[in-house]
Write a protein that holds these residues in place. Structure first.
Motif, PDB file in Angstrom:
ATOM      1  N   LEU A  17      39.354   6.729  -4.088  1.00 33.51           N
ATOM      2  CA  LEU A  17      40.669   6.186  -4.393  1.00 33.51           C
ATOM      3  C   LEU A  17      40.761   5.915  -5.893  1.00 33.51           C
ATOM      4  N   ALA A  18      41.950   5.642  -6.391  1.00 36.44           N
ATOM      5  CA  ALA A  18      42.158   5.489  -7.829  1.00 36.44           C
ATOM      6  C   ALA A  18      41.328   4.373  -8.437  1.00 36.44           C
ATOM      7  N   TYR A  19      41.073   3.323  -7.697  1.00 39.36           N
ATOM      8  CA  TYR A  19      40.350   2.174  -8.245  1.00 39.36           C
ATOM      9  C   TYR A  19      38.841   2.237  -8.001  1.00 39.36           C
ATOM     10  N   GLU A  20      38.344   3.236  -7.281  1.00 38.28           N
ATOM     11  CA  GLU A  20      36.921   3.332  -6.974  1.00 38.28           C
ATOM     12  C   GLU A  20      36.194   4.191  -8.007  1.00 38.28           C
ATOM     13  N   SER A  21      34.986   3.789  -8.343  1.00 35.64           N
ATOM     14  CA  SER A  21      34.164   4.643  -9.190  1.00 35.64           C
ATOM     15  C   SER A  21      32.985   5.223  -8.405  1.00 35.64           C
ATOM     16  N   LEU A  22      32.693   4.656  -7.236  1.00 36.21           N
ATOM     17  CA  LEU A  22      31.606   5.133  -6.395  1.00 36.21           C
ATOM     18  C   LEU A  22      31.819   4.605  -4.984  1.00 36.21           C
ATOM     19  N   ARG A  23      31.543   5.436  -3.957  1.00 31.78           N
ATOM     20  CA  ARG A  23      31.638   4.978  -2.570  1.00 31.78           C
ATOM     21  C   ARG A  23      30.458   5.506  -1.771  1.00 31.78           C
ATOM     22  N   LEU A  24      29.836   4.604  -1.049  1.00 37.58           N
ATOM     23  CA  LEU A  24      28.731   4.927  -0.165  1.00 37.58           C
ATOM     24  C   LEU A  24      29.252   4.835   1.264  1.00 37.58           C
ATOM     25  N   ILE A  45      34.043  -0.990  -7.489  1.00 40.42           N
ATOM     26  CA  ILE A  45      35.372  -0.994  -8.082  1.00 40.42           C
ATOM     27  C   ILE A  45      35.303  -1.240  -9.587  1.00 40.42           C
ATOM     28  N   ASN A  46      34.160  -1.711 -10.084  1.00 38.06           N
ATOM     29  CA  ASN A  46      33.981  -2.084 -11.487  1.00 38.06           C
ATOM     30  C   ASN A  46      34.992  -3.157 -11.873  1.00 38.06           C
ATOM     31  N   ASP A  47      35.685  -2.985 -12.982  1.00 37.03           N
ATOM     32  CA  ASP A  47      36.586  -4.048 -13.432  1.00 37.03           C
ATOM     33  C   ASP A  47      38.066  -3.678 -13.273  1.00 37.03           C
ATOM     34  N   ARG A  51      40.726  -6.699 -14.114  1.00 38.98           N
ATOM     35  CA  ARG A  51      41.637  -6.642 -15.263  1.00 38.98           C
ATOM     36  C   ARG A  51      43.076  -6.945 -14.841  1.00 38.98           C
ATOM     37  N   ARG A  52      43.489  -6.447 -13.704  1.00 39.58           N
ATOM     38  CA  ARG A  52      44.861  -6.687 -13.243  1.00 39.58           C
ATOM     39  C   ARG A  52      45.048  -8.122 -12.762  1.00 39.58           C
ATOM     40  N   LEU A  53      43.985  -8.710 -12.207  1.00 43.14           N
ATOM     41  CA  LEU A  53      44.053 -10.093 -11.735  1.00 43.14           C
ATOM     42  C   LEU A  53      43.602 -11.098 -12.794  1.00 43.14           C
ATOM     43  N   MET A  54      43.176 -10.589 -13.957  1.00 43.20           N
ATOM     44  CA  MET A  54      42.730 -11.421 -15.085  1.00 43.20           C
ATOM     45  C   MET A  54      41.555 -12.318 -14.686  1.00 43.20           C
ATOM     46  N   ILE A  55      40.575 -11.752 -13.990  1.00 45.52           N
ATOM     47  CA  ILE A  55      39.379 -12.488 -13.592  1.00 45.52           C
ATOM     48  C   ILE A  55      38.283 -12.170 -14.601  1.00 45.52           C
ATOM     49  N   LYS A  56      37.923 -13.184 -15.392  1.00 43.86           N
ATOM     50  CA  LYS A  56      36.931 -12.981 -16.439  1.00 43.86           C
ATOM     51  C   LYS A  56      35.678 -13.779 -16.142  1.00 43.86           C
ATOM     52  N   HIS A  57      34.580 -13.312 -16.712  1.00 42.91           N
ATOM     53  CA  HIS A  57      33.313 -14.009 -16.581  1.00 42.91           C
ATOM     54  C   HIS A  57      33.354 -15.272 -17.424  1.00 42.91           C
ATOM     55  N   SER A  58      32.811 -16.365 -16.932  1.00 45.76           N
ATOM     56  CA  SER A  58      32.928 -17.661 -17.613  1.00 45.76           C
ATOM     57  C   SER A  58      32.169 -17.723 -18.936  1.00 45.76           C
ATOM     58  N   GLU A  61      34.778 -14.572 -22.805  1.00 49.69           N
ATOM     59  CA  GLU A  61      36.222 -14.421 -22.556  1.00 49.69           C
ATOM     60  C   GLU A  61      36.660 -12.955 -22.486  1.00 49.69           C
ATOM     61  N   ARG A  62      35.905 -12.050 -23.067  1.00 46.93           N
ATOM     62  CA  ARG A  62      36.321 -10.650 -23.103  1.00 46.93           C
ATOM     63  C   ARG A  62      35.758  -9.811 -21.967  1.00 46.93           C
ATOM     64  N   SER A  63      34.801 -10.325 -21.225  1.00 43.72           N
ATOM     65  CA  SER A  63      34.183  -9.496 -20.181  1.00 43.72           C
ATOM     66  C   SER A  63      34.779  -9.803 -18.807  1.00 43.72           C
ATOM     67  N   TYR A  64      35.226  -8.765 -18.161  1.00 47.93           N
ATOM     68  CA  TYR A  64      35.784  -8.883 -16.819  1.00 47.93           C
ATOM     69  C   TYR A  64      34.666  -8.691 -15.796  1.00 47.93           C
ATOM     70  N   VAL A  65      34.852  -9.264 -14.626  1.00 46.67           N
ATOM     71  CA  VAL A  65      33.830  -9.141 -13.586  1.00 46.67           C
ATOM     72  C   VAL A  65      33.922  -7.769 -12.917  1.00 46.67           C
ATOM     73  N   SER A  66      32.800  -7.287 -12.451  1.00 43.26           N
ATOM     74  CA  SER A  66      32.764  -6.061 -11.651  1.00 43.26           C
ATOM     75  C   SER A  66      32.856  -6.462 -10.189  1.00 43.26           C
ATOM     76  N   MET A  67      33.523  -5.652  -9.397  1.00 46.94           N
ATOM     77  CA  MET A  67      33.733  -5.985  -7.993  1.00 46.94           C
ATOM     78  C   MET A  67      33.177  -4.901  -7.083  1.00 46.94           C
ATOM     79  N   ILE A  68      32.783  -5.339  -5.898  1.00 44.41           N
ATOM     80  CA  ILE A  68      32.310  -4.438  -4.850  1.00 44.41           C
ATOM     81  C   ILE A  68      33.113  -4.740  -3.592  1.00 44.41           C
TER      82      ILE A  68
END
Length: 95
Positions: A17-24, A45-47, A51-58, A61-68
């Protein structure tokens, strides 16, 4: 314990899908189709969503979290595979 053939594999890039970078994919053999069907998946899903939800690592301030995203089991597909694999000759089911 369920005695069903199982395999795990990577999805090709054209199936992502558009937001996936890898699927197992987790697949189980379905005797009536003579093929494996997907019963679960884990996606990297990476970031993209962060980025769209503005979820950043504490800590930064510039690094977004990666998601699975994980779908552990598609119960309808999995139960279909288990029931078909467990059928006995006299219309019974042996689990």
């Amino acid at each position: 314990r369920l005695n069903v053939p199982l395999r795990v594999g990577l999805s090709p890039s054209y199936e992502l899908l558009a937001y996936e970078s890898l699927r197992l994919n987790i697949e189980v053999y379905l005797p009536s189709q003579l093929d494996y069907v997907r019963v679960g998946s884990v996606s990297l899903i990476n970031d993209y969503l962060a980025r769209r939800l503005m979820i950043k690592h504490s800590s930064d301030e510039r690094s977004y979290v990666s998601m699975i995203h994980a779908r552990v089991a598609d119960v309808s597909q999995l139960s279909k595979c288990v029931l078909e694999a467990s059928q006995t000759i006299g219309r019974g089911i042996k689990l």
